[in-house]
Design a protein around this motif. Structure first.
Motif, PDB file in Angstrom:
ATOM      1  N   SER A 104       0.850  -1.187   0.000  1.00  0.00           N
ATOM      2  CA  SER A 104       0.000   0.000   0.000  1.00  0.00           C
ATOM      3  C   SER A 104       0.889   1.242   0.000  1.00  0.00           C
ATOM      4  O   SER A 104       2.082   1.152   0.248  1.00  0.00           O
ATOM      5  CB  SER A 104      -0.873   0.015   1.257  1.00  0.00           C
ATOM      6  N   ASN A 105       0.275   2.396  -0.241  1.00  0.00           N
ATOM      7  CA  ASN A 105       1.026   3.661  -0.234  1.00  0.00           C
ATOM      8  C   ASN A 105       1.116   4.175   1.203  1.00  0.00           C
ATOM      9  O   ASN A 105       0.656   5.278   1.503  1.00  0.00           O
ATOM     10  CB  ASN A 105       0.324   4.698  -1.119  1.00  0.00           C
ATOM     11  N   ASP A 106       1.689   3.386   2.075  1.00  0.00           N
ATOM     12  CA  ASP A 106       1.686   3.700   3.506  1.00  0.00           C
ATOM     13  C   ASP A 106       3.128   3.941   3.950  1.00  0.00           C
ATOM     14  O   ASP A 106       3.920   3.011   4.110  1.00  0.00           O
ATOM     15  CB  ASP A 106       1.066   2.516   4.256  1.00  0.00           C
ATOM     16  N   PRO A 131       5.361  12.836   2.664  1.00  0.00           N
ATOM     17  CA  PRO A 131       4.933  13.759   3.734  1.00  0.00           C
ATOM     18  C   PRO A 131       5.520  13.481   5.114  1.00  0.00           C
ATOM     19  O   PRO A 131       5.922  14.419   5.808  1.00  0.00           O
ATOM     20  CB  PRO A 131       3.416  13.603   3.758  1.00  0.00           C
ATOM     21  N   ILE A 132       5.598  12.227   5.522  1.00  0.00           N
ATOM     22  CA  ILE A 132       6.054  11.970   6.898  1.00  0.00           C
ATOM     23  C   ILE A 132       7.551  12.226   7.010  1.00  0.00           C
ATOM     24  O   ILE A 132       8.030  12.825   7.967  1.00  0.00           O
ATOM     25  CB  ILE A 132       5.661  10.544   7.334  1.00  0.00           C
ATOM     26  N   LYS A 176       9.274  15.130   9.458  1.00  0.00           N
ATOM     27  CA  LYS A 176      10.325  14.858  10.448  1.00  0.00           C
ATOM     28  C   LYS A 176      11.477  15.858  10.360  1.00  0.00           C
ATOM     29  O   LYS A 176      12.256  15.986  11.306  1.00  0.00           O
ATOM     30  CB  LYS A 176      10.864  13.435  10.248  1.00  0.00           C
ATOM     31  N   THR A 177      11.579  16.560   9.221  1.00  0.00           N
ATOM     32  CA  THR A 177      12.699  17.501   9.085  1.00  0.00           C
ATOM     33  C   THR A 177      12.365  18.901   9.612  1.00  0.00           C
ATOM     34  O   THR A 177      13.248  19.737   9.730  1.00  0.00           O
ATOM     35  CB  THR A 177      13.128  17.643   7.599  1.00  0.00           C
ATOM     36  N   ARG A 222       2.780  23.555   4.807  1.00  0.00           N
ATOM     37  CA  ARG A 222       1.956  24.157   3.740  1.00  0.00           C
ATOM     38  C   ARG A 222       2.837  24.633   2.585  1.00  0.00           C
ATOM     39  O   ARG A 222       2.515  24.435   1.427  1.00  0.00           O
ATOM     40  CB  ARG A 222       1.142  25.327   4.300  1.00  0.00           C
ATOM     41  N   GLN A 223       3.967  25.251   2.921  1.00  0.00           N
ATOM     42  CA  GLN A 223       4.875  25.704   1.848  1.00  0.00           C
ATOM     43  C   GLN A 223       5.527  24.522   1.138  1.00  0.00           C
ATOM     44  O   GLN A 223       5.803  24.568  -0.051  1.00  0.00           O
ATOM     45  CB  GLN A 223       5.983  26.588   2.432  1.00  0.00           C
ATOM     46  N   SER A 224       5.772  23.477   1.926  1.00  0.00           N
ATOM     47  CA  SER A 224       6.284  22.209   1.410  1.00  0.00           C
ATOM     48  C   SER A 224       7.537  22.359   0.552  1.00  0.00           C
ATOM     49  O   SER A 224       7.559  21.988  -0.624  1.00  0.00           O
ATOM     50  CB  SER A 224       5.202  21.473   0.617  1.00  0.00           C
ATOM     51  N   LEU A 225       8.568  22.869   1.174  1.00  0.00           N
ATOM     52  CA  LEU A 225       9.839  22.981   0.466  1.00  0.00           C
ATOM     53  C   LEU A 225      10.389  21.598   0.106  1.00  0.00           C
ATOM     54  O   LEU A 225      10.723  21.328  -1.057  1.00  0.00           O
ATOM     55  CB  LEU A 225      10.851  23.729   1.325  1.00  0.00           C
ATOM     56  N   ALA A 226      10.431  20.708   1.105  1.00  0.00           N
ATOM     57  CA  ALA A 226      11.122  19.426   0.892  1.00  0.00           C
ATOM     58  C   ALA A 226      10.353  18.488  -0.028  1.00  0.00           C
ATOM     59  O   ALA A 226      10.934  17.623  -0.663  1.00  0.00           O
ATOM     60  CB  ALA A 226      11.371  18.739   2.233  1.00  0.00           C
ATOM     61  N   ARG A 227       9.015  18.634  -0.093  1.00  0.00           N
ATOM     62  CA  ARG A 227       8.236  17.664  -0.880  1.00  0.00           C
ATOM     63  C   ARG A 227       7.877  18.214  -2.249  1.00  0.00           C
ATOM     64  O   ARG A 227       7.899  17.516  -3.242  1.00  0.00           O
ATOM     65  CB  ARG A 227       6.975  17.289  -0.102  1.00  0.00           C
ATOM     66  N   GLU A 228       7.526  19.483  -2.314  1.00  0.00           N
ATOM     67  CA  GLU A 228       6.973  20.050  -3.548  1.00  0.00           C
ATOM     68  C   GLU A 228       7.973  20.887  -4.348  1.00  0.00           C
ATOM     69  O   GLU A 228       7.809  21.071  -5.532  1.00  0.00           O
ATOM     70  CB  GLU A 228       5.761  20.933  -3.212  1.00  0.00           C
ATOM     71  N   ARG A 229       8.978  21.455  -3.656  1.00  0.00           N
ATOM     72  CA  ARG A 229       9.818  22.447  -4.351  1.00  0.00           C
ATOM     73  C   ARG A 229      11.291  22.043  -4.426  1.00  0.00           C
ATOM     74  O   ARG A 229      12.127  22.837  -4.831  1.00  0.00           O
ATOM     75  CB  ARG A 229       9.706  23.802  -3.645  1.00  0.00           C
ATOM     76  N   LEU A 230      11.605  20.844  -4.002  1.00  0.00           N
ATOM     77  CA  LEU A 230      12.990  20.387  -4.056  1.00  0.00           C
ATOM     78  C   LEU A 230      13.112  19.334  -5.150  1.00  0.00           C
ATOM     79  O   LEU A 230      12.323  18.389  -5.215  1.00  0.00           O
ATOM     80  CB  LEU A 230      13.351  19.764  -2.699  1.00  0.00           C
TER      81      LEU A 230
END
Ligand SMILES: Cc1cc2nc3c(=O)[nH]c(=O)nc-3n(C[C@H](O)[C@H](O)[C@H](O)COP(=O)(O)OP(=O)(O)OC[C@H]3O[C@@H](n4cnc5c(N)ncnc54)[C@H](O)[C@@H]3O)c2cc1C
Ligand code: SF4
Length: 551
Positions: free
Chosen positions: A53-55, A374-375, A379-380, A392-400
């Motif tokens: 699963s995507n877990d 996300p998790i 943690k960072t 919300r800004q999501s640097l590590a997930r969306e913008r890196l």
């Protein structure tokens, strides 16, 4: 009279391939796997497992696919002079489960190039490294590469990489769709004269071999595929079990290869309840992975002085860029594009090597990739209101977004896997201890190519860039990067192949020189690491070794 023609230790890509070929030829095979089975029903292999699963918690942090580092630790030290060990716990662990690492790799499956098998002849020796040529060359391996791509189901574009080795035919499937962020770095790399191309990938781009096309769920690297679009190694295990000639035993830890009179007679193993069993067989195939195979050889009393030596990992260089826009790097097959231009030394690389007093430097295949789910991202970030803002800004997930280069790691005899003198696993057996420090070559090559990768990111629109490596010998030991413990999951070289029993553990067909009915069918046999992921090459070699076994 033995119970089986062959017993196969480990059900990852190497073991599954051997079982596929041996059963195809009519042999009876017993596959023993120490991990649990979530992949398929051994009694009805057409029924694939449904527990993937995507877990993120389950796969990344709770060891769903094993091994649990508290029950099956490994140990690590940088030098034999450091101490008995500097770290206990996870050391480049791959999943311990039916399917091994193949179940949760994102499956970039490139072939090596001809010169990868001929590094000493092609570029020459490097001081303090045991660079050597393989006893097999690309031309001989080509048909096995083609067969491996068909059996697994590899999607790719045969004409897209100008540096690729010659092929006898196209890939079985076209490449799947590109990740959005890849389209930015591919275009930027092309503007700067590089040659990116769709990564050859062991995930279906179209329905293939009775399994569906990938739906780009985004939870690929480190996750089992919920729809079984990944072919490696489920397709080989399904075929082997489907013949009715293979038995699959999970939660079966093999602790000894039994040998009498210079021949293996079978193996001894422990089941999930701790009961000891023995399986007799005419041949023993070792495919426990390049860290557990030397451990098992040593536990069994094999005493070749090179067992465990020359362990190699890819020296990974991560160059990441911060982008103003949301690039959705977590959607897709983890990596959809790569480029190879950094592998062969060009004039700039030769100048850097000369300046560093090295004979040559080689980089590796560069994956265009993003870092976090996300998790892992959460943690960072610090706790409190700032945490919500950052999520919300999501640097590590969306913008890196950026690159991971799988750099060539030179073989060195003092880098080795042996048995830890004190630390034991849950069954009471000595665990694998790794002694490893990178050669100066790896650091010089990494620094040289990182500069170029940062230039591509800036060309693609990155506002800033940052570079890290794995391993980082100066970092503190800890549960995650940076760490002196390599993170690559590409482990190679611990039972080197060769013609000469004095300088190699196995012969060119993977047979242990002194006990030839023990055959090693994993990346332990690699002589050098190349800059490409090891899996397609180890599958091609396992095919060749198993074909030799059946004549
Ligand atoms: C997240 C991730 C991404 C990856 N991406 C790529 C990639 O893109 N390209 C690439 O080429 N490679 C990739 N890899 C590496 C790839 O998974 C390995 O190269 C491959 O799985 C090695 O296959 P193997 O059969 O030699 O060993 P493994 O897959 O490690 O399988 C060995 C099996 O043997 C079992 N075993 C070990 N000891 C014993 C014992 N004593 N008794 C019984 N069973 C035993 C283990 O439990 C395991 O299941 C990735 C790995 C990971 C973890
Ligand atoms: S991205 Fe595709 S291959 Fe990977 S886990 Fe998701 S569906 Fe499976």
């Amino acid at each position: 009279m033995t119970a089986f023609d062959a017993v196969v230790v480990g059900s990852g890509p190497g073991g599954a391939t051997a079982a596929d070929v041996l059963t195809e030829a009519g042999w009876s095979v017993c596959i023993l796997e120490k991990g649990r089975n979530h992949l398929l029903d051994p009694d009805d292999p057409g029924r694939r497992g449904s527990a993937f699963s995507n877990d993120e918690l389950k796969f990344r942090f709770r060891h769903f696919l094993g091994p649990d580092p508290l029950l099956e630790p490994r140990t690590f030290r940088r030098q034999s002079s450091s101490s008995a060990r500097e770290h206990v716990g996870e050391v480049n662990n791959l999943p311990s489960t039916v399917g091994g690492g193949g179940t949760h790799a994102d499956g970039k499956l490139p072939r090596f190039r001809p010169e990868d098998f001929d590094l000493l002849g092609h570029l020459g020796p490097v001081e303090d490294a045991a660079v050597a040529d393989w006893p097999v060359d690309y031309d001989e391996l080509e048909p096995y590469y083609a067969d491996a791509e068909r059996r697994i189901g590899v999607a790719g574009d045969a004409g897209a990489n100008p540096h690729a080795a010659p092929r006898s035919g196209p890939y079985p499937m076209p490449p799947g769709p590109a990740m959005y962020a890849s389209t930015l770095t591919v275009a930027a790399a092309e503007r700067l004269g590089y040659h990116p191309y769709p990564a050859p990938t062991g995930a279906n781009s179209v329905p293939y071999d009775g399994r569906p096309a990938c739906n780009n769920c985004g939870y690929c690297s480190f996750y089992g595929c919920p729809i079984h679009a990944k072919g490696d190694p489920v397709s080989m295990l399904q075929r082997a079990l489907g013949t009715g000639r293979a038995v699959l035993r999970s939660e079966a830890f093999v602790f000894r290869v039994d040998v009498a009179g210079g021949r293996a007679t079978g193996v001894s193993w422990i089941d999930g309840d701790g009961a000891v069993h023995r399986e007799t067989a005419g041949h023993v195939v070792l495919a426990a992975g390049a860290m557990e195979t030397p451990r098992l050889l040593l536990l069994s009393g094999f005493d070749h002085p090179l067992i465990g030596r020359h362990v190699m990992f890819h020296f990974q260089t991560f160059v990441m860029g911060g982008f103003a826009d949301r690039l959705h790097p977590h959607i897709g097959r983890s990596v959809t594009h790569v480029h190879d231009d950094h592998i062969e030394p060009d004039p700039a690389a030769i100048a850097t090597a000369t300046g560093a007093d090295l004979a040559w430097i080689r980089g590796g295949m560069v994956e265009h990739c993003g870092p976090a789910h996300p998790i892992e991202e959460a943690k960072t970030y610090p706790w409190g209101p700032a945490h919500k803002d950052l999520m919300r800004q999501s640097l590590a997930r969306e913008r890196l977004w950026g690159f991971c280069m799988q750099g060539e790691d030179l073989p060195q005899p003092q880098n080795r896997v042996d048995l830890d003198p004190a630390v034991r696993d849950v069954h009471g057996f000595p665990v694998a201890r790794t002694t490893y420090s990178p050669h100066r070559h790896e650091r010089v090559a990494s620094a040289h190519h990182a500069t170029r990768l940062a230039e591509i990111l800036v060309e693609a629109g990155a506002q800033w860039t940052v570079t890290a490596t794995s391993p980082d010998p100066e970092a503190a030991f800890g549960p995650s990067m940076p760490s002196p413990v390599p993170f690559s999951k590409h482990v190679m070289g611990t039972a080197r192949m060769g013609h000469d029993p004095a300088s190699s553990v196995v012969d060119p067909w993977g047979r242990v020189h002194r006990v030839p009915n023990v055959v090693v069918a994993d990346s332990s046999v690699f002589v050098t690491a190349s800059g490409y992921g090891p899996t397609l090459t180890l599958v091609a070699l396992a095919l060749r070794a198993a074909r030799a076994m059946v004549g």
